[in-house]
Design an enzyme around this catalytic site. Structure first.
Site, PDB file in Angstrom:
ATOM      1  N   SER A   1       0.835  -1.196   0.000  1.00  0.00           N
ATOM      2  CA  SER A   1       0.000   0.000   0.000  1.00  0.00           C
ATOM      3  C   SER A   1       0.876   1.255   0.000  1.00  0.00           C
ATOM      4  O   SER A   1       1.681   1.448  -0.890  1.00  0.00           O
ATOM      5  CB  SER A   1      -0.959  -0.023   1.181  1.00  0.00           C
ATOM      6  OG  SER A   1      -1.881   1.030   1.124  1.00  0.00           O
TER       7      SER A   1
ATOM      8  N   ASP B   1      -2.842   6.129  -3.838  1.00  0.00           N
ATOM      9  CA  ASP B   1      -1.648   5.489  -3.286  1.00  0.00           C
ATOM     10  C   ASP B   1      -1.137   4.412  -4.244  1.00  0.00           C
ATOM     11  O   ASP B   1      -1.765   4.134  -5.272  1.00  0.00           O
ATOM     12  CB  ASP B   1      -1.927   4.947  -1.885  1.00  0.00           C
ATOM     13  CG  ASP B   1      -2.927   3.811  -1.865  1.00  0.00           C
ATOM     14  OD1 ASP B   1      -3.602   3.589  -2.880  1.00  0.00           O
ATOM     15  OD2 ASP B   1      -3.054   3.139  -0.820  1.00  0.00           O
TER      16      ASP B   1
ATOM     17  N   ASP C   1      -1.065   1.165  -4.549  1.00  0.00           N
ATOM     18  CA  ASP C   1      -1.878   0.043  -5.022  1.00  0.00           C
ATOM     19  C   ASP C   1      -3.292   0.476  -5.388  1.00  0.00           C
ATOM     20  O   ASP C   1      -4.149  -0.359  -5.662  1.00  0.00           O
ATOM     21  CB  ASP C   1      -1.891  -1.103  -4.011  1.00  0.00           C
ATOM     22  CG  ASP C   1      -2.604  -0.763  -2.716  1.00  0.00           C
ATOM     23  OD1 ASP C   1      -2.605   0.428  -2.335  1.00  0.00           O
ATOM     24  OD2 ASP C   1      -3.153  -1.673  -2.075  1.00  0.00           O
TER      25      ASP C   1
ATOM     26  N   ASP D   1      -5.915   1.896  -3.799  1.00  0.00           N
ATOM     27  CA  ASP D   1      -7.147   1.684  -3.041  1.00  0.00           C
ATOM     28  C   ASP D   1      -7.531   2.909  -2.207  1.00  0.00           C
ATOM     29  O   ASP D   1      -8.669   3.020  -1.763  1.00  0.00           O
ATOM     30  CB  ASP D   1      -7.092   0.417  -2.182  1.00  0.00           C
ATOM     31  CG  ASP D   1      -5.933   0.382  -1.202  1.00  0.00           C
ATOM     32  OD1 ASP D   1      -5.204   1.387  -1.077  1.00  0.00           O
ATOM     33  OD2 ASP D   1      -5.751  -0.661  -0.549  1.00  0.00           O
TER      34      ASP D   1
END
Length: 575
Positions: free
Chosen positions: A149, A301, A303, A305
Protein backbone atom coordinates in the site's frame (compact mmCIF):
# COMPACT_ATOMS: atom_id res chain seq x y z
CA UNK A 1 26.03 -14.64 18.42
CA UNK A 2 24.82 -12.88 21.55
CA UNK A 3 21.09 -13.15 20.84
CA UNK A 4 18.17 -14.69 22.77
CA UNK A 5 17.82 -18.45 22.46
CA UNK A 6 14.54 -18.40 20.50
CA UNK A 7 16.09 -16.02 17.97
CA UNK A 8 19.21 -18.16 17.76
CA UNK A 9 17.10 -21.24 17.03
CA UNK A 10 15.30 -19.43 14.21
CA UNK A 11 18.60 -18.19 12.76
CA UNK A 12 20.09 -21.69 12.84
CA UNK A 13 17.07 -23.09 11.01
CA UNK A 14 17.60 -20.53 8.24
CA UNK A 15 21.23 -21.63 7.96
CA UNK A 16 20.12 -25.16 7.07
CA UNK A 17 20.19 -26.57 3.49
CA UNK A 18 16.46 -25.84 3.12
CA UNK A 19 17.43 -22.22 2.42
CA UNK A 20 19.45 -21.03 -0.57
CA UNK A 21 23.10 -20.03 -0.38
CA UNK A 22 22.47 -16.30 -0.82
CA UNK A 23 20.06 -16.28 2.12
CA UNK A 24 22.54 -18.11 4.33
CA UNK A 25 25.37 -15.76 3.34
CA UNK A 26 23.24 -12.72 4.15
CA UNK A 27 22.43 -14.10 7.60
CA UNK A 28 26.08 -14.80 8.37
CA UNK A 29 26.95 -11.27 7.29
CA UNK A 30 24.32 -9.82 9.66
CA UNK A 31 25.53 -12.05 12.49
CA UNK A 32 29.07 -10.78 12.02
CA UNK A 33 28.36 -7.08 11.57
CA UNK A 34 24.81 -6.15 12.64
CA UNK A 35 23.43 -8.09 15.60
CA UNK A 36 20.61 -5.56 16.04
CA UNK A 37 19.37 -6.10 12.48
CA UNK A 38 19.64 -9.86 12.96
CA UNK A 39 17.45 -9.65 16.04
CA UNK A 40 14.90 -7.43 14.27
CA UNK A 41 14.79 -9.91 11.37
CA UNK A 42 14.10 -12.97 13.52
CA UNK A 43 12.51 -11.95 16.83
CA UNK A 44 8.99 -12.79 15.62
CA UNK A 45 7.01 -14.09 12.67
CA UNK A 46 5.21 -11.59 10.48
CA UNK A 47 1.49 -11.65 11.24
CA UNK A 48 -1.73 -10.85 9.42
CA UNK A 49 -3.16 -7.47 10.44
CA UNK A 50 -6.08 -5.33 9.25
CA UNK A 51 -4.60 -5.16 5.76
CA UNK A 52 -2.92 -8.56 5.47
CA UNK A 53 0.79 -9.08 6.02
CA UNK A 54 3.23 -6.23 5.52
CA UNK A 55 6.87 -5.90 6.42
CA UNK A 56 10.35 -4.86 5.43
CA UNK A 57 11.86 -6.95 2.64
CA UNK A 58 14.89 -9.03 3.60
CA UNK A 59 15.84 -12.37 5.09
CA UNK A 60 14.31 -13.74 8.29
CA UNK A 61 11.01 -14.72 9.85
CA UNK A 62 10.08 -11.05 10.42
CA UNK A 63 10.73 -10.05 6.82
CA UNK A 64 9.02 -10.33 3.45
CA UNK A 65 10.89 -12.84 1.32
CA UNK A 66 10.33 -15.93 -0.83
CA UNK A 67 10.31 -18.22 2.21
CA UNK A 68 7.86 -16.32 4.43
CA UNK A 69 5.54 -15.79 1.46
CA UNK A 70 6.15 -19.34 0.25
CA UNK A 71 5.15 -20.73 3.62
CA UNK A 72 2.01 -18.58 3.64
CA UNK A 73 1.14 -19.81 0.17
CA UNK A 74 1.77 -23.44 1.00
CA UNK A 75 -0.47 -23.11 4.05
CA UNK A 76 -3.14 -21.38 1.99
CA UNK A 77 -2.90 -24.12 -0.65
CA UNK A 78 -3.43 -26.78 2.01
CA UNK A 79 -6.35 -24.85 3.47
CA UNK A 80 -8.01 -24.40 0.08
CA UNK A 81 -7.79 -28.13 -0.54
CA UNK A 82 -9.40 -28.79 2.84
CA UNK A 83 -12.11 -26.14 2.34
CA UNK A 84 -13.13 -27.05 -1.21
CA UNK A 85 -12.67 -30.83 -1.51
CA UNK A 86 -13.14 -32.16 -5.01
CA UNK A 87 -13.43 -28.69 -6.58
CA UNK A 88 -11.29 -27.29 -9.38
CA UNK A 89 -9.27 -24.81 -7.33
CA UNK A 90 -8.46 -21.43 -8.88
CA UNK A 91 -6.63 -18.38 -7.53
CA UNK A 92 -5.78 -15.01 -9.06
CA UNK A 93 -2.65 -12.99 -8.25
CA UNK A 94 -1.86 -9.30 -8.76
CA UNK A 95 1.10 -7.14 -7.79
CA UNK A 96 1.99 -3.48 -7.50
CA UNK A 97 4.94 -1.25 -8.45
CA UNK A 98 7.18 -2.12 -5.52
CA UNK A 99 10.62 -3.62 -5.78
CA UNK A 100 10.41 -7.42 -6.01
CA UNK A 101 6.59 -7.41 -6.29
CA UNK A 102 6.63 -9.08 -9.71
CA UNK A 103 9.21 -11.72 -8.76
CA UNK A 104 7.48 -12.45 -5.45
CA UNK A 105 4.15 -12.76 -7.28
CA UNK A 106 5.74 -15.40 -9.51
CA UNK A 107 7.03 -17.27 -6.43
CA UNK A 108 3.50 -17.29 -5.03
CA UNK A 109 2.12 -18.48 -8.39
CA UNK A 110 4.75 -21.23 -8.51
CA UNK A 111 3.78 -22.57 -5.08
CA UNK A 112 0.07 -22.59 -5.87
CA UNK A 113 0.67 -24.36 -9.18
CA UNK A 114 3.02 -26.85 -7.54
CA UNK A 115 0.07 -27.80 -5.37
CA UNK A 116 -2.14 -28.44 -8.40
CA UNK A 117 -4.05 -25.14 -8.21
CA UNK A 118 -4.94 -23.19 -11.36
CA UNK A 119 -3.38 -19.71 -11.23
CA UNK A 120 -4.41 -16.54 -13.04
CA UNK A 121 -1.47 -14.14 -12.83
CA UNK A 122 -1.65 -10.55 -14.06
CA UNK A 123 1.07 -10.02 -16.65
CA UNK A 124 1.95 -6.60 -15.23
CA UNK A 125 1.16 -4.38 -12.26
CA UNK A 126 -2.53 -3.72 -11.55
CA UNK A 127 -4.59 -1.92 -8.88
CA UNK A 128 -5.57 -3.89 -5.79
CA UNK A 129 -9.32 -3.34 -6.40
CA UNK A 130 -8.95 -5.01 -9.80
CA UNK A 131 -7.70 -8.12 -7.99
CA UNK A 132 -10.87 -8.22 -5.89
CA UNK A 133 -12.98 -7.77 -9.03
CA UNK A 134 -11.05 -10.41 -10.98
CA UNK A 135 -11.43 -12.96 -8.20
CA UNK A 136 -15.22 -12.87 -8.50
CA UNK A 137 -15.20 -12.41 -12.29
CA UNK A 138 -13.07 -15.53 -12.78
CA UNK A 139 -14.94 -17.48 -10.06
CA UNK A 140 -11.81 -18.16 -8.03
CA UNK A 141 -11.74 -19.41 -4.45
CA UNK A 142 -8.99 -17.02 -3.36
CA UNK A 143 -6.78 -14.17 -4.51
CA UNK A 144 -3.45 -12.64 -3.54
CA UNK A 145 -2.04 -9.18 -4.15
CA UNK A 146 1.60 -8.33 -3.52
CA UNK A 147 1.58 -4.79 -2.15
CA UNK A 148 2.54 -2.70 0.84
CA UNK A 149 0.00 0.00 0.00
CA UNK A 150 1.45 3.38 1.05
CA UNK A 151 4.26 2.09 3.28
CA UNK A 152 7.88 3.22 2.64
CA UNK A 153 9.88 1.75 -0.28
CA UNK A 154 11.59 -0.95 1.80
CA UNK A 155 8.24 -2.61 2.53
CA UNK A 156 6.21 -5.17 0.67
CA UNK A 157 3.15 -7.18 1.59
CA UNK A 158 0.77 -10.06 0.96
CA UNK A 159 -2.99 -9.57 1.04
CA UNK A 160 -5.27 -12.60 0.93
CA UNK A 161 -8.79 -12.42 -0.51
CA UNK A 162 -11.50 -15.05 -0.16
CA UNK A 163 -14.21 -16.36 -2.47
CA UNK A 164 -16.53 -13.37 -1.96
CA UNK A 165 -13.82 -10.92 -3.10
CA UNK A 166 -13.16 -9.57 0.40
CA UNK A 167 -10.07 -9.93 2.53
CA UNK A 168 -9.79 -12.71 5.08
CA UNK A 169 -12.01 -12.46 8.15
CA UNK A 170 -12.78 -14.89 10.98
CA UNK A 171 -12.83 -17.82 11.03
CA UNK A 172 -10.75 -18.27 7.87
CA UNK A 173 -7.94 -15.95 8.99
CA UNK A 174 -7.15 -17.81 12.22
CA UNK A 175 -7.66 -21.22 10.63
CA UNK A 176 -5.22 -20.38 7.83
CA UNK A 177 -2.69 -19.03 10.30
CA UNK A 178 -2.89 -22.30 12.24
CA UNK A 179 -2.23 -24.27 9.06
CA UNK A 180 0.72 -22.02 8.16
CA UNK A 181 2.23 -22.28 11.64
CA UNK A 182 1.99 -26.08 11.52
CA UNK A 183 4.27 -26.17 8.48
CA UNK A 184 8.03 -26.37 8.23
CA UNK A 185 9.88 -24.40 5.58
CA UNK A 186 10.89 -27.74 4.06
CA UNK A 187 7.21 -28.37 3.30
CA UNK A 188 7.04 -25.56 0.75
CA UNK A 189 6.61 -26.80 -2.81
CA UNK A 190 8.45 -24.26 -4.95
CA UNK A 191 8.65 -26.21 -8.24
CA UNK A 192 6.04 -24.70 -10.54
CA UNK A 193 3.70 -26.53 -12.88
CA UNK A 194 3.82 -23.87 -15.57
CA UNK A 195 0.86 -25.34 -17.46
CA UNK A 196 -1.35 -24.30 -14.52
CA UNK A 197 -0.30 -20.63 -14.72
CA UNK A 198 -2.34 -18.41 -17.08
CA UNK A 199 -1.41 -14.77 -17.63
CA UNK A 200 -4.27 -12.26 -17.74
CA UNK A 201 -4.57 -8.60 -18.67
CA UNK A 202 -6.74 -6.75 -21.23
CA UNK A 203 -9.94 -8.80 -21.00
CA UNK A 204 -10.08 -8.36 -17.23
CA UNK A 205 -9.11 -4.68 -17.52
CA UNK A 206 -12.03 -4.00 -19.84
CA UNK A 207 -14.52 -5.79 -17.60
CA UNK A 208 -13.20 -3.99 -14.51
CA UNK A 209 -13.45 -0.54 -16.09
CA UNK A 210 -16.97 -1.26 -17.36
CA UNK A 211 -18.01 -2.36 -13.88
CA UNK A 212 -16.48 0.76 -12.30
CA UNK A 213 -18.47 3.01 -14.64
CA UNK A 214 -21.67 1.04 -14.03
CA UNK A 215 -21.37 1.48 -10.24
CA UNK A 216 -19.94 5.00 -9.98
CA UNK A 217 -21.40 6.76 -13.01
CA UNK A 218 -24.76 8.54 -12.71
CA UNK A 219 -25.82 9.82 -16.15
CA UNK A 220 -24.02 13.12 -15.74
CA UNK A 221 -24.56 15.08 -19.00
CA UNK A 222 -21.52 15.23 -21.26
CA UNK A 223 -21.47 19.03 -21.15
CA UNK A 224 -21.03 18.86 -17.36
CA UNK A 225 -18.09 16.48 -17.76
CA UNK A 226 -16.43 18.62 -20.43
CA UNK A 227 -16.62 21.60 -18.07
CA UNK A 228 -14.77 19.92 -15.20
CA UNK A 229 -11.02 20.44 -14.97
CA UNK A 230 -9.32 17.51 -13.21
CA UNK A 231 -5.74 16.94 -12.09
CA UNK A 232 -4.77 13.34 -11.37
CA UNK A 233 -1.62 11.77 -9.97
CA UNK A 234 -0.85 8.09 -9.53
CA UNK A 235 2.09 8.84 -7.17
CA UNK A 236 4.25 6.40 -9.17
CA UNK A 237 1.75 3.61 -8.54
CA UNK A 238 -0.61 1.20 -10.24
CA UNK A 239 -3.57 3.53 -10.77
CA UNK A 240 -1.98 4.82 -13.98
CA UNK A 241 -3.16 1.53 -15.54
CA UNK A 242 -6.85 2.10 -14.71
CA UNK A 243 -7.94 5.55 -13.51
CA UNK A 244 -7.18 7.62 -16.66
CA UNK A 245 -8.75 4.90 -18.80
CA UNK A 246 -11.87 4.77 -16.62
CA UNK A 247 -12.32 8.55 -16.64
CA UNK A 248 -11.84 8.67 -20.41
CA UNK A 249 -14.40 5.94 -21.05
CA UNK A 250 -16.80 7.65 -18.64
CA UNK A 251 -16.55 10.80 -20.75
CA UNK A 252 -14.23 13.06 -18.76
CA UNK A 253 -12.12 14.93 -21.30
CA UNK A 254 -10.24 17.49 -19.18
CA UNK A 255 -7.91 15.24 -17.18
CA UNK A 256 -4.39 16.53 -16.54
CA UNK A 257 -1.98 13.85 -15.33
CA UNK A 258 1.05 14.86 -13.25
CA UNK A 259 3.85 13.77 -15.64
CA UNK A 260 6.62 13.51 -13.04
CA UNK A 261 4.62 10.89 -11.12
CA UNK A 262 3.02 8.95 -13.98
CA UNK A 263 5.79 6.35 -14.30
CA UNK A 264 5.48 3.46 -11.82
CA UNK A 265 8.52 3.46 -9.53
CA UNK A 266 8.98 1.58 -6.26
CA UNK A 267 11.38 4.25 -4.99
CA UNK A 268 8.63 6.90 -5.17
CA UNK A 269 11.29 9.50 -5.99
CA UNK A 270 9.17 12.67 -5.97
CA UNK A 271 7.51 12.23 -2.56
CA UNK A 272 8.58 11.68 1.02
CA UNK A 273 5.75 9.16 1.40
CA UNK A 274 3.45 7.84 -1.38
CA UNK A 275 0.46 8.32 0.89
CA UNK A 276 -2.38 10.62 -0.23
CA UNK A 277 -3.20 11.12 3.46
CA UNK A 278 -0.01 13.21 3.65
CA UNK A 279 -0.40 16.74 2.19
CA UNK A 280 3.18 16.71 0.89
CA UNK A 281 2.36 13.82 -1.47
CA UNK A 282 0.03 16.05 -3.49
CA UNK A 283 2.42 19.00 -3.83
CA UNK A 284 3.08 18.50 -7.56
CA UNK A 285 -0.59 17.84 -8.25
CA UNK A 286 -1.62 21.04 -6.49
CA UNK A 287 0.95 23.02 -8.48
CA UNK A 288 -0.43 21.60 -11.74
CA UNK A 289 -3.96 22.40 -10.57
CA UNK A 290 -3.02 26.04 -10.05
CA UNK A 291 -1.46 26.13 -13.50
CA UNK A 292 -4.50 24.59 -15.20
CA UNK A 293 -7.19 26.18 -13.05
CA UNK A 294 -8.43 22.74 -12.02
CA UNK A 295 -11.61 22.28 -10.03
CA UNK A 296 -10.59 18.92 -8.56
CA UNK A 297 -7.35 17.17 -7.63
CA UNK A 298 -7.16 13.42 -7.01
CA UNK A 299 -4.12 11.39 -5.99
CA UNK A 300 -4.01 7.67 -5.29
CA UNK A 301 -1.65 5.49 -3.29
CA UNK A 302 0.65 2.89 -4.92
CA UNK A 303 -1.88 0.04 -5.02
CA UNK A 304 -4.79 2.36 -5.90
CA UNK A 305 -7.15 1.68 -3.04
CA UNK A 306 -6.92 5.09 -1.29
CA UNK A 307 -7.49 8.52 -2.74
CA UNK A 308 -6.62 12.01 -1.59
CA UNK A 309 -8.77 14.89 -2.84
CA UNK A 310 -8.32 18.65 -3.07
CA UNK A 311 -11.04 21.12 -4.08
CA UNK A 312 -11.61 24.87 -4.27
CA UNK A 313 -12.94 26.49 -1.09
CA UNK A 314 -15.36 29.44 -0.93
CA UNK A 315 -12.50 31.79 -1.80
CA UNK A 316 -11.33 29.71 -4.76
CA UNK A 317 -8.28 28.39 -2.93
CA UNK A 318 -7.31 24.72 -3.16
CA UNK A 319 -7.82 22.86 0.10
CA UNK A 320 -7.21 19.21 0.96
CA UNK A 321 -10.13 17.16 2.21
CA UNK A 322 -9.63 14.44 4.79
CA UNK A 323 -10.92 10.89 4.46
CA UNK A 324 -13.98 11.53 6.58
CA UNK A 325 -14.97 14.47 4.40
CA UNK A 326 -14.59 12.60 1.10
CA UNK A 327 -16.53 9.69 2.60
CA UNK A 328 -19.38 11.98 3.63
CA UNK A 329 -19.46 13.68 0.23
CA UNK A 330 -19.52 10.43 -1.73
CA UNK A 331 -22.02 8.76 0.59
CA UNK A 332 -24.30 11.79 0.52
CA UNK A 333 -24.15 11.89 -3.28
CA UNK A 334 -24.89 8.18 -3.59
CA UNK A 335 -27.83 8.39 -1.22
CA UNK A 336 -29.27 11.34 -3.10
CA UNK A 337 -28.88 9.56 -6.45
CA UNK A 338 -30.52 6.41 -5.11
CA UNK A 339 -33.35 8.53 -3.70
CA UNK A 340 -33.88 10.31 -7.05
CA UNK A 341 -34.03 6.95 -8.78
CA UNK A 342 -36.61 5.68 -6.28
CA UNK A 343 -34.30 2.86 -5.19
CA UNK A 344 -34.39 3.45 -1.42
CA UNK A 345 -36.89 1.08 0.19
CA UNK A 346 -35.47 0.68 3.69
CA UNK A 347 -33.61 -2.46 2.66
CA UNK A 348 -30.30 -0.75 1.92
CA UNK A 349 -27.26 0.04 4.02
CA UNK A 350 -24.03 1.98 4.03
CA UNK A 351 -20.89 0.88 5.86
CA UNK A 352 -18.40 2.61 8.12
CA UNK A 353 -15.93 1.85 10.91
CA UNK A 354 -15.67 2.52 14.63
CA UNK A 355 -12.91 5.13 14.19
CA UNK A 356 -14.60 7.02 11.35
CA UNK A 357 -16.85 10.07 11.62
CA UNK A 358 -20.16 9.58 13.49
CA UNK A 359 -21.69 11.82 10.83
CA UNK A 360 -22.17 8.70 8.68
CA UNK A 361 -24.87 7.59 11.14
CA UNK A 362 -26.67 10.95 10.87
CA UNK A 363 -26.48 10.95 7.09
CA UNK A 364 -27.81 7.41 6.72
CA UNK A 365 -30.64 8.06 9.16
CA UNK A 366 -31.78 11.10 7.17
CA UNK A 367 -32.32 8.88 4.12
CA UNK A 368 -33.94 5.99 5.98
CA UNK A 369 -30.94 3.77 5.37
CA UNK A 370 -29.08 1.70 7.94
CA UNK A 371 -25.43 2.48 8.71
CA UNK A 372 -23.54 -0.61 9.79
CA UNK A 373 -20.35 0.06 11.73
CA UNK A 374 -17.48 -2.43 12.01
CA UNK A 375 -13.83 -2.65 12.95
CA UNK A 376 -11.17 -0.79 11.01
CA UNK A 377 -10.50 -2.30 7.60
CA UNK A 378 -12.63 -2.85 4.54
CA UNK A 379 -12.66 -6.59 5.10
CA UNK A 380 -15.30 -5.89 7.75
CA UNK A 381 -17.42 -3.87 5.33
CA UNK A 382 -17.07 -6.70 2.81
CA UNK A 383 -18.20 -9.11 5.53
CA UNK A 384 -21.30 -6.97 6.12
CA UNK A 385 -22.29 -7.51 2.48
CA UNK A 386 -21.84 -11.27 2.86
CA UNK A 387 -23.62 -11.43 6.24
CA UNK A 388 -26.68 -9.43 5.15
CA UNK A 389 -27.60 -10.64 1.65
CA UNK A 390 -31.15 -9.39 2.15
CA UNK A 391 -29.84 -5.79 2.15
CA UNK A 392 -28.44 -3.83 -0.78
CA UNK A 393 -25.05 -2.22 -0.20
CA UNK A 394 -24.91 1.35 -1.47
CA UNK A 395 -21.38 2.34 -0.48
CA UNK A 396 -19.12 2.82 2.47
CA UNK A 397 -15.78 3.99 3.69
CA UNK A 398 -13.42 4.74 6.51
CA UNK A 399 -11.42 7.73 7.61
CA UNK A 400 -8.17 6.45 6.09
CA UNK A 401 -9.02 7.82 2.62
CA UNK A 402 -10.79 4.70 1.34
CA UNK A 403 -14.21 4.20 -0.20
CA UNK A 404 -16.15 1.34 -1.79
CA UNK A 405 -18.95 1.90 -4.31
CA UNK A 406 -21.35 -1.03 -4.60
CA UNK A 407 -20.33 -4.65 -4.20
CA UNK A 408 -18.48 -5.57 -7.41
CA UNK A 409 -15.22 -4.80 -5.60
CA UNK A 410 -15.15 -5.93 -1.98
CA UNK A 411 -12.36 -3.62 -0.83
CA UNK A 412 -11.58 0.07 -0.87
CA UNK A 413 -11.37 1.13 -4.49
CA UNK A 414 -9.80 4.35 -5.70
CA UNK A 415 -10.77 3.68 -9.32
CA UNK A 416 -14.53 3.80 -8.79
CA UNK A 417 -14.15 6.38 -6.01
CA UNK A 418 -12.20 8.74 -8.28
CA UNK A 419 -14.93 8.52 -10.89
CA UNK A 420 -17.59 9.05 -8.22
CA UNK A 421 -15.82 12.17 -6.92
CA UNK A 422 -15.69 13.51 -10.48
CA UNK A 423 -19.45 12.95 -10.76
CA UNK A 424 -19.96 14.89 -7.51
CA UNK A 425 -17.78 17.74 -8.78
CA UNK A 426 -19.24 17.89 -12.29
CA UNK A 427 -22.85 17.97 -11.12
CA UNK A 428 -22.10 20.52 -8.40
CA UNK A 429 -20.29 22.87 -10.80
CA UNK A 430 -23.13 22.64 -13.30
CA UNK A 431 -25.60 24.11 -10.79
CA UNK A 432 -23.27 26.91 -9.69
CA UNK A 433 -22.09 25.07 -6.60
CA UNK A 434 -18.85 23.21 -5.87
CA UNK A 435 -17.63 20.16 -3.97
CA UNK A 436 -16.74 22.37 -1.01
CA UNK A 437 -20.17 24.05 -0.97
CA UNK A 438 -21.84 20.64 -1.13
CA UNK A 439 -19.82 19.57 1.92
CA UNK A 440 -20.90 22.67 3.84
CA UNK A 441 -24.51 22.03 2.83
CA UNK A 442 -24.22 18.59 4.41
CA UNK A 443 -22.86 20.19 7.60
CA UNK A 444 -25.79 22.60 7.70
CA UNK A 445 -28.22 19.71 7.30
CA UNK A 446 -26.61 17.19 9.65
CA UNK A 447 -24.18 19.05 11.92
CA UNK A 448 -20.56 20.14 11.45
CA UNK A 449 -18.33 17.17 12.29
CA UNK A 450 -14.59 17.76 12.44
CA UNK A 451 -12.02 14.99 12.83
CA UNK A 452 -8.29 14.75 13.29
CA UNK A 453 -5.94 11.77 13.31
CA UNK A 454 -2.59 11.74 15.11
CA UNK A 455 -0.24 8.81 14.42
CA UNK A 456 2.79 8.13 16.60
CA UNK A 457 5.42 5.96 14.92
CA UNK A 458 7.25 3.47 17.15
CA UNK A 459 9.53 1.23 15.12
CA UNK A 460 11.03 -2.16 15.90
CA UNK A 461 10.71 -4.49 18.86
CA UNK A 462 11.08 -1.72 21.42
CA UNK A 463 8.49 0.36 19.60
CA UNK A 464 5.98 -2.49 19.72
CA UNK A 465 6.54 -2.82 23.46
CA UNK A 466 6.05 0.93 23.89
CA UNK A 467 2.77 0.86 21.94
CA UNK A 468 1.51 -2.06 24.01
CA UNK A 469 2.41 -0.22 27.22
CA UNK A 470 0.53 2.90 26.09
CA UNK A 471 -2.65 0.84 25.66
CA UNK A 472 -2.10 -0.81 29.06
CA UNK A 473 -1.71 2.62 30.69
CA UNK A 474 -4.92 3.87 29.08
CA UNK A 475 -6.81 0.88 30.48
CA UNK A 476 -5.26 1.01 33.95
CA UNK A 477 -5.58 4.80 34.27
CA UNK A 478 -8.89 5.56 32.53
CA UNK A 479 -9.55 9.07 31.29
CA UNK A 480 -12.25 10.86 33.32
CA UNK A 481 -12.54 14.25 31.57
CA UNK A 482 -11.48 15.84 28.28
CA UNK A 483 -11.76 19.53 27.40
CA UNK A 484 -13.68 20.10 30.64
CA UNK A 485 -16.29 17.53 29.64
CA UNK A 486 -17.01 14.30 31.49
CA UNK A 487 -16.26 11.03 29.74
CA UNK A 488 -19.64 9.30 29.89
CA UNK A 489 -18.94 6.08 27.95
CA UNK A 490 -15.88 3.91 27.33
CA UNK A 491 -15.89 1.15 24.73
CA UNK A 492 -13.11 -1.42 25.12
CA UNK A 493 -13.10 -3.67 22.07
CA UNK A 494 -10.36 -5.86 23.49
CA UNK A 495 -12.66 -6.80 26.38
CA UNK A 496 -15.89 -6.41 24.34
CA UNK A 497 -17.39 -4.05 26.91
CA UNK A 498 -19.16 -0.69 26.78
CA UNK A 499 -19.11 0.95 30.20
CA UNK A 500 -21.53 3.74 31.06
CA UNK A 501 -19.61 5.91 33.53
CA UNK A 502 -22.75 7.74 34.67
CA UNK A 503 -24.56 4.71 36.08
CA UNK A 504 -21.82 2.06 36.03
CA UNK A 505 -23.73 -0.26 33.71
CA UNK A 506 -21.78 -2.48 31.33
CA UNK A 507 -23.00 -3.82 28.01
CA UNK A 508 -21.38 -6.40 25.75
CA UNK A 509 -20.09 -5.27 22.34
CA UNK A 510 -21.09 -7.51 19.45
CA UNK A 511 -18.21 -6.44 17.20
CA UNK A 512 -15.22 -8.87 17.17
CA UNK A 513 -12.42 -8.23 19.65
CA UNK A 514 -9.73 -5.73 18.74
CA UNK A 515 -7.22 -3.61 20.66
CA UNK A 516 -9.24 -0.39 20.49
CA UNK A 517 -10.44 2.03 23.16
CA UNK A 518 -13.10 4.66 22.43
CA UNK A 519 -14.17 7.47 24.79
CA UNK A 520 -17.35 9.53 24.45
CA UNK A 521 -17.79 12.85 26.25
CA UNK A 522 -21.01 14.53 27.33
CA UNK A 523 -20.77 17.16 24.56
CA UNK A 524 -20.58 14.54 21.77
CA UNK A 525 -16.83 14.26 21.29
CA UNK A 526 -15.41 10.86 20.41
CA UNK A 527 -11.78 9.84 20.97
CA UNK A 528 -10.33 6.49 19.87
CA UNK A 529 -6.93 4.91 20.53
CA UNK A 530 -5.78 2.04 18.34
CA UNK A 531 -2.45 0.39 17.44
CA UNK A 532 -2.16 0.07 13.67
CA UNK A 533 -2.52 -3.44 12.25
CA UNK A 534 -0.18 -2.79 9.33
CA UNK A 535 2.36 -0.18 10.46
CA UNK A 536 4.52 0.43 13.57
CA UNK A 537 2.15 3.12 14.83
CA UNK A 538 -0.39 3.91 17.49
CA UNK A 539 -3.24 6.09 16.23
CA UNK A 540 -5.49 8.55 18.04
CA UNK A 541 -8.72 9.62 16.35
CA UNK A 542 -10.61 12.69 17.60
CA UNK A 543 -14.09 13.69 16.44
CA UNK A 544 -16.00 16.76 17.65
CA UNK A 545 -19.15 18.40 16.34
CA UNK A 546 -21.40 21.45 16.60
CA UNK A 547 -24.49 22.77 14.82
CA UNK A 548 -23.97 24.87 11.69
CA UNK A 549 -26.96 27.11 11.06
CA UNK A 550 -25.76 28.65 7.82
CA UNK A 551 -22.86 28.23 5.42
CA UNK A 552 -21.51 31.73 6.17
CA UNK A 553 -20.73 30.67 9.76
CA UNK A 554 -18.60 27.68 8.70
CA UNK A 555 -15.20 29.29 9.31
CA UNK A 556 -16.19 30.45 12.80
CA UNK A 557 -17.62 27.05 13.81
CA UNK A 558 -14.63 25.21 12.35
CA UNK A 559 -12.22 27.38 14.35
CA UNK A 560 -14.13 26.55 17.54
CA UNK A 561 -13.98 22.83 16.72
CA UNK A 562 -10.22 23.08 16.03
CA UNK A 563 -9.71 24.58 19.49
CA UNK A 564 -11.62 21.66 21.00
CA UNK A 565 -9.50 19.13 19.13
CA UNK A 566 -6.20 20.77 20.10
CA UNK A 567 -7.24 20.92 23.74
CA UNK A 568 -8.11 17.24 23.75
CA UNK A 569 -4.83 16.26 22.06
CA UNK A 570 -2.82 18.34 24.56
CA UNK A 571 -4.64 16.77 27.50
CA UNK A 572 -3.81 13.34 26.07
CA UNK A 573 -0.13 14.45 25.80
CA UNK A 574 0.12 13.41 22.15
CA UNK A 575 0.95 16.82 20.64
Amino acid sequence: MNVPSQISAAVNEWLSPVFDADTQAHIREMAASNAKELEESFYKNLEFGTGGMRGVMGVGTNRINKYTLGKNTQGLSNYLQQSFPGENLKVVIAFDCRHNSQSLAKVVADVFSANGIQVYLFSDLRPTPELSFALKHLKCQAGIVLTASHNPPEYNGYKVYWQDGGQLVPPQDKEIIQVIESLNYADIQFTAKENLITYIDQEIDEAFIASSIAHAGFNTPQAYKDNLQIVFTSLHGTSITAVPQTLAQAGYTQVHIVPEQAEPNGDFPTVISPNPEEPEALTLALALAEKTGADLVVGTDPDCDRLGVAVRDLNGQLVLLNGNQTMILMTGFLLEQWKKQGKISGKQFVGSTIVSTPMMLELASAYGVECKVGLTGFKWIAKMIKDFPELEFIGGGEESFGFMVGDAVRDKDAVAATLLMCEVAAQAKAIGSSVYRELLNLYVDHGFYKEQLVSLTKKGREGLQEINQMMIDLRENPIKTLNGQRVIMVEDYKNSTATNLLDGSIEALSIPKSDVLIYYTEDGAKIAARPSGTEPKIKFYVSVNAPLDRMEDAAKVEAELDIKINTILKELSII
